[in-house]
Structures are given as C-alpha cells and as structure tokens.
Design a protein around this motif. Structure first.
Motif, short mmCIF file in Angstrom:
data_model
loop_
_atom_site.label_atom_id
_atom_site.label_comp_id
_atom_site.label_asym_id
_atom_site.label_seq_id
_atom_site.Cartn_x
_atom_site.Cartn_y
_atom_site.Cartn_z
N LEU A 235 0.84 -1.19 0.00
CA LEU A 235 0.00 0.00 0.00
C LEU A 235 0.88 1.24 0.00
CD1 LEU A 235 -2.60 1.70 0.47
CD2 LEU A 235 -2.32 1.22 2.92
N CYS A 236 0.67 2.12 -0.96
CA CYS A 236 1.30 3.45 -0.96
C CYS A 236 0.19 4.45 -0.65
CB CYS A 236 1.97 3.74 -2.29
SG CYS A 236 3.41 2.68 -2.59
N ALA A 237 0.17 4.92 0.58
CA ALA A 237 -0.96 5.70 1.11
C ALA A 237 -0.68 7.19 1.10
CB ALA A 237 -1.27 5.24 2.54
N SER A 238 -1.69 7.96 0.77
CA SER A 238 -1.63 9.43 0.82
C SER A 238 -0.48 9.97 -0.02
CB SER A 238 -1.49 9.91 2.27
OG SER A 238 -2.62 9.55 3.03
N SER A 326 6.45 11.79 1.49
CA SER A 326 7.78 11.72 2.10
C SER A 326 8.90 11.41 1.11
CB SER A 326 7.79 10.67 3.22
OG SER A 326 7.45 9.38 2.70
N LEU A 327 8.58 11.01 -0.13
CA LEU A 327 9.62 10.80 -1.13
C LEU A 327 10.14 12.13 -1.66
CD1 LEU A 327 8.39 7.80 -3.32
CD2 LEU A 327 10.26 7.82 -1.67
N LEU A 328 9.27 13.12 -1.71
CA LEU A 328 9.62 14.47 -2.11
C LEU A 328 9.51 15.37 -0.88
CD1 LEU A 328 7.67 14.60 -5.50
CD2 LEU A 328 10.10 14.20 -5.16
N PRO A 329 10.14 16.55 -0.90
CA PRO A 329 10.14 17.41 0.30
C PRO A 329 8.79 18.05 0.58
CG PRO A 329 11.30 18.48 -1.50
CD PRO A 329 11.01 17.09 -1.96
N LEU A 330 7.83 17.21 0.98
CA LEU A 330 6.46 17.65 1.25
C LEU A 330 6.08 17.52 2.72
CD1 LEU A 330 4.94 15.90 -1.89
CD2 LEU A 330 5.30 18.36 -1.60
N GLY A 332 5.74 14.65 4.64
CA GLY A 332 5.24 13.37 5.12
C GLY A 332 3.79 13.43 5.55
N GLN A 333 3.31 12.29 6.04
CA GLN A 333 1.95 12.16 6.54
C GLN A 333 1.99 11.32 7.82
OE1 GLN A 333 -0.57 13.80 5.30
NE2 GLN A 333 0.44 14.53 3.46
N PHE A 354 6.09 15.48 10.58
CA PHE A 354 5.82 14.43 11.56
C PHE A 354 7.15 13.84 12.03
CE2 PHE A 354 2.21 14.82 8.77
CZ PHE A 354 1.12 14.79 9.63
N GLU A 355 8.09 14.72 12.27
CA GLU A 355 9.48 14.31 12.49
C GLU A 355 9.64 13.39 13.70
OE1 GLU A 355 13.89 16.43 12.89
OE2 GLU A 355 12.06 17.65 12.91
N LEU A 356 9.15 13.83 14.86
CA LEU A 356 9.42 13.06 16.07
C LEU A 356 8.69 11.73 16.06
CD1 LEU A 356 10.81 12.87 18.79
CD2 LEU A 356 8.81 13.97 19.83
#
Length: 420
Positions: A235-238, A326-330, A332-333, A354-356
C-alpha cells in the motif's frame, strides 16, 4: 499588521470565490454551502451549550474523533459545531459523526474577515473554540477575544512552519499570545509554539494515537482482501503529486514478476484520481479502481484507491504500508494509523511535519526510512520474502502505537476549566 491582513483578505475575496468555483469542476463539494463561507447559516436549532471544534480537512477531522467523542461524553448537555475548510473534511466528518445525531452540527468556517467571524459567533454562541493541529487564524482569535477562549490542541509546528510564522511578524505573534491554551504533541512542538509567544503550552502527546479502528473499516479491509486473494499487497498511502510516477517506475520490474504483489495506490487528494490512473495507463500497467470493484476479484497490477474515508480499510488489507508525502520534500503524513493496525511501515526521507513520531516509530522497530523509490521497492522485496522480519515489524508498530495512547484524556482535562 492585522488591519493590512484584513484588507488583503477583502481584496482577495472575489479571487478566492472564483477559485472555489473553478475547483468545483472536479470536486462539486466546493460549490456547495457557499453562504457558510461568508458567515451565513440557517436556523440555530436546539442542543444546549455549544463547543466549537475546527478541523480544516480530512486528517484533522479524523484526528478530532476521539476528542469529540470524549467531549460529548463529558458534557452531555452540550453540542459540538464542527467546522471545516474543505468538502473532503466535511464528508469525512459526516461519515465519522453520524452516530452523534443532532448533537454534532457541521459547517464551513467563514473566511478570516472580522465581520464574518462575528456572524458565526453570534449565530452559534460557542463557549470555547478548539482549533486542531496547525490552524491559527489571526482575525478569528482576535474576534474571539475574552468572550470565547481559544485553545490549539494536538498542536504541531515544524521548524519550517516556525520560520514562516516569524516572517509575518506581529500578525502571528499576537495571535499566539492570545491563545488561552496550546496542547502540543511533543516537547519540540511546544518549544516552537512558545517561541511564537503562546503564554500557556502543555505537552499532551498526539490524539491520533487514541483513534479507535472502526469495525466497519476492518470489515471493508477483510472484504477487499478477499477480492485480492493470496497476493502480497504494498500500500502506498496518501501519495502526493510527483510521487506516483516515481513509485510506478520503481515498481515496474516488481509488478512484472509471476505472482507479483499488488500495488495499492491511494492518492491523498481525490481530484487527482483520474490523473494517477492516467499515469498507470501510460506505463502499460493494468489497473482496477476500488470504486468499480463490486464483487469482482482484483487481478490487475495496480489497484487505485479512489474512495474517501476508507484508509483504515486499506491499511487492514495490506501487508506493507508506505506513507506518502515523504519521497519528495512535502513533509510526510501521519503513520500512526498504519502502526495501530500492526503493519510494517516504510517512509521516505522527508518527514519534517511528523518528524518526532516518525523517528520514534523507527526507533521502536515498527518503521524504516528509505532514501528513494528504488530503495522502497528493495525493502519491500526483502520484507515479502522474510515473513519473520515482516511480522516482527508489525508487532513493534502495534506496540509503539499502544504505548502512546492517552493524549485525549490529558487534553480534555486541560480544557475542563475553560468550558464552564
């Protein structure tokens, strides 16, 4: 500064409304309920004291579910008015909160122009305004003033957002100073909000850990898995614009193998469903759509998740979950939902929003960061042939999610003195 901000809003309003109409070509929901966006509402109706929760779109609305459930339980004589800015957020709220009947009313938040905000407050007479995550509207906070305390809950603020906020000078610092309470997800978020001048900041954790997986979602996931059969599911989500092409190109050889895994691709924005379907067709890959499945088996190489409100079901049906954005500088989710369902999680390197929580999931052994789409496919192959490693990651992910529950109760406790 705020007067200039208001003037710019007034000047831009015709363009904003024109853009709404334009977006309505692909998303008809943008052409509905226009009076609400200008502060005009219907009959007030019954419901006792009103608590106001603002959740801008889908993610914030889903995150608000445990908080809204807890508030309605704690205050049985109150109702909630839940505001949004997007039709997808409103549709998500309608699906999630139909169980509450007339105790929950949905509406669009008016644009951040003082007389529109005053009309909203005069109509609903809320006891409190609860903003979810990152929604700081300077005029809204100023108009609420002393009459309606404003709390920012489940708050997150990345270093990038802090830098952007500082560029607006007193406009954002004055808004932050007027917040009665900030309930932050992490110590890092709390420190950044304090830098903007918020007077009271507490760390409560993320409410998203408290979301309960609906039984209907588990049922849908089991149904979908039945249509898929024995094939493994990535699954590749969002996913976001630009990522699907990278994923499809990297997966080309994987999807050509005998007994190939199924690529379940779920774009974050529904207006891009047709665009992503065209990307799949351009590469000569076979495609089926979730919306057209009915009872047919899934035999294609790619299944397009072109539905709303079924992400938990998609997580339930998959073997490995990659979190998009998260593959591009967006930025993440959110990966919490995948972890809660005990799925091994992969994420790209760009997770600054969503770093931490991402770092914590990786440290707990429930997630792995991949550098690019090629490494995503490599890691997927490794996990699919190593049942023990895949199962172990899923167990670590579920344990990680369980350990961090409890933010909702802490948040409700902080809000208690502000409501009555």
């Amino acid at each position: 500064m705020r007067q200039l901000y208001t003037l710019l809003w007034c000047l831009a309003l015709p363009l904003v409304l024109a853009r709404l109409w334009w977006r309505g070509r692909k998303e008809p929901g943008y052409r509905l309920h226009w009076p609400e966006r200008l502060g005009f509402y219907g009959a007030r109706g019954a419901g006792g004291h009103t608590l106001w929760v603002h959740a801008v779109s889908v993610g914030e609305t889903r995150a608000a579910e445990p908080l809204i459930d807890a508030l309605l339980l704690a205050y049985p004589d109150s109702r909630i008015v839940l505001t949004h800015m997007t039709p997808t957020g409103r549709a998500t709220g309608r699906a999630l909160f139909a169980k509450h009947g007339e105790r929950l009313v949905q509406a669009y938040l008016p644009y951040d122009i003082p007389f529109m905000i005053r009309r909203f407050i005069g109509h609903f007479a809320p006891r409190i305004c609860i903003l979810m995550e990152t929604e700081v509207w300077p005029n809204l906070i100023a108009v609420c003033g002393d009459r309606v305390p404003v709390a920012l809950v489940n708050a997150r603020l990345s270093a990038r957002s802090l830098r952007r906020g500082r560029r607006f000078g007193s406009l954002m610092t004055d808004a932050a100073k007027a917040l009665a309470l900030v309930a932050a997800q992490t110590e890092q978020d709390a420190a950044r909000v304090r830098e903007l001048g918020a007077p009271r900041v507490e760390v409560t954790g993320s409410i998203k850990f408290d979301v309960v997986v609906p039984q209907a979602a588990l049922t849908m996931g089991a149904w979908l898995r039945g249509r898929i059969g024995q094939r493994a599911v990535l699954l590749c989500a969002s996913t976001r614009d630009g990522e699907e092409a990278l994923i499809l190109d990297a997966c080309a050889t994987l999807l050509a193998l005998p007994g190939h895994p199924l690529l379940l691709l779920v774009p974050r924005h529904p207006q891009r469903f047709d665009e992503v379907a065209a990307l799949v067709a351009l590469r000569g890959l076979s495609l089926q759509r979730r919306s057209a499945l009915v009872e047919r088996p899934v035999t294609a190489q790619v299944l397009l998740g072109d539905s709303m409100g079924e992400m938990f079901g998609y997580y339930a049906a998959c073997d490995i979950a990659f979190i998009g954005g998260s593959l591009l500088p967006l930025g993440g989710q959110n990966l919490i939902e995948a972890c809660a369902l005990g799925k091994p999680v992969l994420t790209g390197p760009h997770t600054f929003n969503f770093e931490l929580v991402t770092q914590q999931a990786i440290a707990a052994g429930g997630a792995v960061c991949v550098a690019d789409a090629t490494e995503l496919v490599t890691k997927t192959r490794q996990l699919l042939v190593d049942d023990a490693a895949r199962k172990g990651m899923g167990e670590h992910a579920a344990a990680f999610a369980e350990r961090h529950r409890g933010a909702t109760a802490r948040t409700v406790g902080l809000l208690r003195h502000m409501i009555f």
